[in-house]
Design an enzyme around this catalytic site. Sequence first.
Site, PDB file in Angstrom:
ATOM      1  N   ARG A  13       0.820  -1.288   0.198  1.00 18.05           N
ATOM      2  CA  ARG A  13       0.074  -0.039  -0.098  1.00 18.05           C
ATOM      3  C   ARG A  13       0.790   1.271   0.110  1.00 18.05           C
ATOM      4  O   ARG A  13       0.486   2.336  -0.644  1.00 18.05           O
ATOM      5  CB  ARG A  13      -1.130   0.007   1.355  1.00 18.05           C
ATOM      6  CG  ARG A  13      -0.389  -0.231   2.532  1.00 18.05           C
ATOM      7  CD  ARG A  13      -1.449  -0.279   3.551  1.00 18.05           C
ATOM      8  NE  ARG A  13      -0.885  -0.596   4.790  1.00 18.05           N
ATOM      9  CZ  ARG A  13      -1.072  -0.132   6.196  1.00 18.05           C
ATOM     10  NH1 ARG A  13      -1.968   0.797   6.134  1.00 18.05           N
ATOM     11  NH2 ARG A  13      -0.674  -0.608   6.979  1.00 18.05           N
ATOM     12  N   SER A  40      -4.670   4.729   5.865  1.00 16.45           N
ATOM     13  CA  SER A  40      -4.424   3.444   5.427  1.00 16.45           C
ATOM     14  C   SER A  40      -4.121   3.237   3.951  1.00 16.45           C
ATOM     15  O   SER A  40      -3.428   2.221   3.771  1.00 16.45           O
ATOM     16  CB  SER A  40      -5.612   2.744   6.022  1.00 16.45           C
ATOM     17  OG  SER A  40      -5.994   2.270   7.363  1.00 16.45           O
ATOM     18  N   GLU A  61     -19.149   4.554   0.640  1.00 13.31           N
ATOM     19  CA  GLU A  61     -18.300   4.013  -0.670  1.00 13.31           C
ATOM     20  C   GLU A  61     -19.119   4.003  -2.035  1.00 13.31           C
ATOM     21  O   GLU A  61     -18.661   4.260  -3.034  1.00 13.31           O
ATOM     22  CB  GLU A  61     -17.942   2.469  -0.355  1.00 13.31           C
ATOM     23  CG  GLU A  61     -16.890   2.363   0.796  1.00 13.31           C
ATOM     24  CD  GLU A  61     -17.404   2.599   2.280  1.00 13.31           C
ATOM     25  OE1 GLU A  61     -16.582   2.225   3.137  1.00 13.31           O
ATOM     26  OE2 GLU A  61     -18.517   2.573   2.200  1.00 13.31           O
ATOM     27  N   PHE A  86     -14.697  -3.277   0.949  1.00 13.50           N
ATOM     28  CA  PHE A  86     -15.362  -2.234   0.529  1.00 13.50           C
ATOM     29  C   PHE A  86     -15.410  -1.774  -0.843  1.00 13.50           C
ATOM     30  O   PHE A  86     -16.276  -1.071  -1.150  1.00 13.50           O
ATOM     31  CB  PHE A  86     -15.099  -1.188   1.556  1.00 13.50           C
ATOM     32  CG  PHE A  86     -15.140  -1.583   3.305  1.00 13.50           C
ATOM     33  CD1 PHE A  86     -16.028  -2.358   3.623  1.00 13.50           C
ATOM     34  CD2 PHE A  86     -14.179  -0.813   3.935  1.00 13.50           C
ATOM     35  CE1 PHE A  86     -15.925  -2.823   4.806  1.00 13.50           C
ATOM     36  CE2 PHE A  86     -14.076  -1.399   5.326  1.00 13.50           C
ATOM     37  CZ  PHE A  86     -14.987  -2.373   5.636  1.00 13.50           C
ATOM     38  N   HIS A 112      -5.635  -3.868   1.634  1.00 14.23           N
ATOM     39  CA  HIS A 112      -5.870  -4.766   2.752  1.00 14.23           C
ATOM     40  C   HIS A 112      -6.730  -6.093   2.209  1.00 14.23           C
ATOM     41  O   HIS A 112      -7.753  -6.449   2.839  1.00 14.23           O
ATOM     42  CB  HIS A 112      -6.745  -4.147   3.643  1.00 14.23           C
ATOM     43  CG  HIS A 112      -6.236  -2.919   4.492  1.00 14.23           C
ATOM     44  ND1 HIS A 112      -5.224  -1.978   4.101  1.00 14.23           N
ATOM     45  CD2 HIS A 112      -5.867  -2.620   5.744  1.00 14.23           C
ATOM     46  CE1 HIS A 112      -4.875  -1.281   5.012  1.00 14.23           C
ATOM     47  NE2 HIS A 112      -5.188  -1.713   6.000  1.00 14.23           N
ATOM     48  N   ASP A 120      -8.153  -8.002  11.821  1.00 12.42           N
ATOM     49  CA  ASP A 120      -9.645  -7.670  11.583  1.00 12.42           C
ATOM     50  C   ASP A 120     -10.390  -8.847  11.344  1.00 12.42           C
ATOM     51  O   ASP A 120     -11.901  -8.497  11.596  1.00 12.42           O
ATOM     52  CB  ASP A 120      -9.604  -6.621  10.433  1.00 12.42           C
ATOM     53  CG  ASP A 120      -8.843  -5.393  11.037  1.00 12.42           C
ATOM     54  OD1 ASP A 120      -8.640  -5.272  11.962  1.00 12.42           O
ATOM     55  OD2 ASP A 120      -8.763  -4.136  10.339  1.00 12.42           O
ATOM     56  N   ARG A 170      -1.950  -5.183   3.284  1.00 17.36           N
ATOM     57  CA  ARG A 170      -1.534  -4.388   4.024  1.00 17.36           C
ATOM     58  C   ARG A 170      -0.342  -4.663   4.782  1.00 17.36           C
ATOM     59  O   ARG A 170       0.569  -3.691   5.234  1.00 17.36           O
ATOM     60  CB  ARG A 170      -2.613  -4.799   5.353  1.00 17.36           C
ATOM     61  CG  ARG A 170      -2.560  -4.195   6.583  1.00 17.36           C
ATOM     62  CD  ARG A 170      -3.565  -4.644   7.679  1.00 17.36           C
ATOM     63  NE  ARG A 170      -3.463  -3.882   8.787  1.00 17.36           N
ATOM     64  CZ  ARG A 170      -4.172  -4.179   9.899  1.00 17.36           C
ATOM     65  NH1 ARG A 170      -5.101  -5.096  10.020  1.00 17.36           N
ATOM     66  NH2 ARG A 170      -4.255  -3.339  10.965  1.00 17.36           N
TER      67      ARG A 170
END
Length: 317
Positions: A13, A40, A61, A86, A112, A120, A170
Site C-alpha cells: 500500500r 491506511s 463507498e 469495501f 488490505h 480484523d 496491508r
Amino acid sequence: MKKYTNTGSKDTRSGFGAGMTELGQKNENVVALCADLIGSLKFDDFKKNHPERFFQIGIAEANMIGIAAGLTIGGKIPFTGTFANFSTGRVYDQIRQSVAYSEKNVKICASHAGLTLGEDGATHQILEDIGLMKMLPGMTVINTCDYNQTKAATLAIADHQGPVYLRFGRPVVPNFMPADEPFEIGKAIVLTEGTDVTIVATGHLVWEALIAAEALEAQGISAEVINIHTIKPLDEEAILKSLAKTKCIVTAEEHNILGGLGESISRVLALNDPAPQEFVAVNDSFGESGTPEQLMDKYKLNNQAIVEAVERVMKRK
C-alpha cells in the site's frame, strides 16, 4: 535470468501511496477519492500537495464510486481508495452499472486484500474480489506482488483508458522486483526459467513461489516461476509457452480457489493445451482473525504448500 532478492521489506500500500504522489505531480487530471481511510491508503502526501484534487467522501463507498464515474465525464482520472472488501463487495452494483457498463475511466484501488489483512478477521478479509471484478466486461484486474510493482502499476493504470481494479495489501512483505522493471498491463514476467514444472503466482504468493523454486532446485526439480500481475487480460501466450516445456502447472494466489487466477488459467488450458494443474489457494472458506503469518500458514498459502503442490502435479504428468 535475474536473481531476485529482498532489498528491504515494505508494504504494498505504501507503493500505491508513492505512485499517487508521483502522479499528482505529473498528471493534473488525476484526482483521488477516499472513504475515510487516508492513512491506511497512504493518501497523505497527495492530499497535502493537491488538496483541490482530493475528495474525502467518508464512509459512503457507493457514493464514492458514483462521484468517481461522474468525474470522468469532465476528463478527470479518478483513483478511489478503500479496503478491498469495501471497494468491491459493498459497492458491486455501482461498479457494474456506473463504471463497467458505462465504460468509465475509474481506477478502483483496493488495499488490505486477502487473509493478510490479519486481525480484523473474516468480515474484512475479502477472498472473492478477483472473481467479482474479472467477470465484469471491460474491467482490467491487477494484483501486485511488492512495493516496487505496486508503485509501477499505479503509474501505469493512469495511462490506461478504461476501468481498472488494482489490488494490494496491508502487511510488510519482501520488496524484490527491480524499481526500474517495466510494468506492462497484460504481460507476465518470467522470474526463473525451468523445464519440469510451471509455477504461476500472483500478489504475495510470488515471493513464496521463488522460495519454493529454490527448495525444488535442491531436490533436482527445475521450476519456471511466472509473476502474473495482470489477471485480466491474462497473458495466455506466456502461460502456454511455459507449459509447452514443463507439461504441468501450479497456480498460487491469496484468494478463494473459486473464481481466481487458478480458474482463469484452467480455462486457458482447457481451450488450448489440457495439462495437470494443482491449486494453492483458499479452499472455499472465509478467513478468521490472526496474524498474517499465522493465517498464511493455516490456510496453506506459503512456499511449503507450493512445493507440495508441485510434488503432486508432477506425479500426474
